[in-house]
Scaffold this motif. Structure first.
Motif, PDB file in Angstrom:
ATOM      1  N   GLN A 191       0.831  -1.205   0.000  1.00  0.00           N
ATOM      2  CA  GLN A 191       0.000   0.000   0.000  1.00  0.00           C
ATOM      3  C   GLN A 191       0.865   1.255   0.000  1.00  0.00           C
ATOM      4  O   GLN A 191       0.520   2.268  -0.620  1.00  0.00           O
ATOM      5  CB  GLN A 191      -0.913  -0.007   1.229  1.00  0.00           C
ATOM      6  CG  GLN A 191      -1.854   1.193   1.310  1.00  0.00           C
ATOM      7  CD  GLN A 191      -2.662   1.198   2.595  1.00  0.00           C
ATOM      8  OE1 GLN A 191      -2.329   0.495   3.557  1.00  0.00           O
ATOM      9  NE2 GLN A 191      -3.737   1.969   2.614  1.00  0.00           N
ATOM     10  N   GLY A 192       2.015   1.175   0.664  1.00  0.00           N
ATOM     11  CA  GLY A 192       2.914   2.323   0.715  1.00  0.00           C
ATOM     12  C   GLY A 192       3.577   2.639  -0.609  1.00  0.00           C
ATOM     13  O   GLY A 192       4.090   3.739  -0.795  1.00  0.00           O
TER      14      GLY A 192
ATOM     15  N   ASP B  25       8.764   3.469   7.764  1.00  0.00           N
ATOM     16  CA  ASP B  25       7.895   4.354   6.974  1.00  0.00           C
ATOM     17  C   ASP B  25       7.495   3.679   5.674  1.00  0.00           C
ATOM     18  O   ASP B  25       8.179   3.826   4.650  1.00  0.00           O
ATOM     19  CB  ASP B  25       8.623   5.674   6.699  1.00  0.00           C
ATOM     20  CG  ASP B  25       7.758   6.664   5.930  1.00  0.00           C
ATOM     21  OD1 ASP B  25       6.571   6.372   5.706  1.00  0.00           O
ATOM     22  OD2 ASP B  25       8.274   7.724   5.559  1.00  0.00           O
TER      23      ASP B  25
ATOM     24  N   ASP C  24       5.381   4.375   3.590  1.00  0.00           N
ATOM     25  CA  ASP C  24       4.959   5.320   2.550  1.00  0.00           C
ATOM     26  C   ASP C  24       6.134   6.032   1.905  1.00  0.00           C
ATOM     27  O   ASP C  24       5.940   6.955   1.138  1.00  0.00           O
ATOM     28  CB  ASP C  24       4.007   6.365   3.136  1.00  0.00           C
ATOM     29  CG  ASP C  24       2.732   5.722   3.677  1.00  0.00           C
ATOM     30  OD1 ASP C  24       2.115   4.948   2.926  1.00  0.00           O
ATOM     31  OD2 ASP C  24       2.358   5.967   4.839  1.00  0.00           O
TER      32      ASP C  24
END
Length: 324
Positions: A48-49, A322, A324
């Motif tokens: 998804q990131g 992280d 994303d």
């Protein structure tokens, strides 16, 4: 800002949307040899990131390989159902996912597996400390078959490709290395002999899964220890693997348990310490090379690709921190 990092890249039959790879690593999520929903959620979040490729770790191809309890049994046909849940969740975000297949050799634990640990020679790992049973022809045949069977289960589980581990924590690196391979037969001594088992495994996998499935290797490019794999040898390894026509990419790594500050670097280990070796491997082959370990920023990653030191970059901690 980034002229190279977000360009697509083809690895065999698979096209990556960008060149950011989430590399294989230990999660300790497995329970009784199976993936669970925590695995699915963990890898789905990285997809998804927006990373371009996910490579799963902790997949063991044979029952006598269990260095710790939380291992995924890649030899158990029931794991296909788990694989499909995982790959389906990741594919929702159009992210390719590869299965890294491994046998840890003498970096395993008989206390957990209840089997003798296997190795090329009767030596012990500096950390695990359990003296290996020197593998006999039937043992090596079993490993060749086990890798091929595990590769087919990965394909049936809808993975987009596989990565054969010849890195710091692998039986195949132990065969490639003169530090751990003291054999006097056709599997020891010369580079040709030390490469024999890895090449048999690659051939067995290709015979089983065919030519239309992406297969890469994680290669220890420099053990950085006396009497071990050198950059000169690893370049030769890479060239021979490429010439088989059976390998689609190489994921370069550096170090072993003899130098944990390289294998599991702290913040005291300089950023990019392994990039030079990825560059050496890239100079020796035409297939894509993934450069990883201690890449501190996306700017650094973009520069690695732009300067021709690697075709893609691998992260672990960065994408845990992280996604994303």
């Amino acid at each position: 800002m980034f002229d190279h990092l977000f360009n697509p890249l083809r690895l065999g039959k698979v096209s990556l949307p960008n060149r950011i790879c989430f590399l294989a690593h230990r999660t300790n999520f497995a329970k009784r040899g199976r993936l669970d929903e925590r695995h699915v959620a963990y890898y789905q979040r990285r997809a998804q990131g927006g990373c371009g490729l996910i490579i799963t770790g902790d997949l063991s191809i044979h029952p006598n390989d269990r260095p710790w309890e939380a291992m995924i049994e890649a030899y158990n046909p029931e794991v296909v159902e788990d694989y499909r849940r995982l790959t389906s969740a990741v594919h929702e975000y159009q992210t390719p996912i590869f299965a890294q297949l491994n046998h840890h050799g003498f970096q395993s634990s008989g206390a957990i597996s209840r089997h003798a640990v296997w190795g090329p020679s009767p030596v012990a790992d500096i950390v695990f400390g359990e003296t290996a049973k020197a593998m006999e022809p039937e043992d090596m045949g079993a490993v060749v078959d086990a890798f091929a069977d595990a590769a087919m289960l990965a394909r049936e589980g809808s993975f987009d490709g596989i990565e054969i581990d010849m890195g710091p924590e692998s039986l195949l690196r132990q065969f490639l290395s003169p530090l751990s391979n003291h054999r006097q037969d056709e599997y020891g001594g010369s580079i040709e002999n030390r490469m024999r088992l890895p090449l048999e495994i690659i051939a067995g996998i290709r015979k089983t899964i065919g030519k239309d499935f992406t297969v890469g290797i994680r290669l220890c490019a420099d053990e950085k220890f006396w009497g071990a794999i050198t950059p000169e040898e690893s370049r030769e390894f890479a060239g021979v693997f490429e010439k088989t026509g059976r390998i689609d990419y190489i994921n370069a790594s550096v170090g072993t348990y003899y130098n944990l500050h390289l294998l599991m670097p702290t913040m005291h280990t300089p950023f990019g310490f392994s990039i030079e070796m990825a560059e050496e491997i890239k100079a020796a082959v035409d297939i894509p090379v993934i450069a990883g370990d201690q890449i501190g920023t996306p700017h650094m990653a973009d520069d690695i690709i732009g300067s021709g030191k690697g075709d893609a970059v691998g992260f672990v901690r960065n994408l845990i921190c992280d996604p994303d």
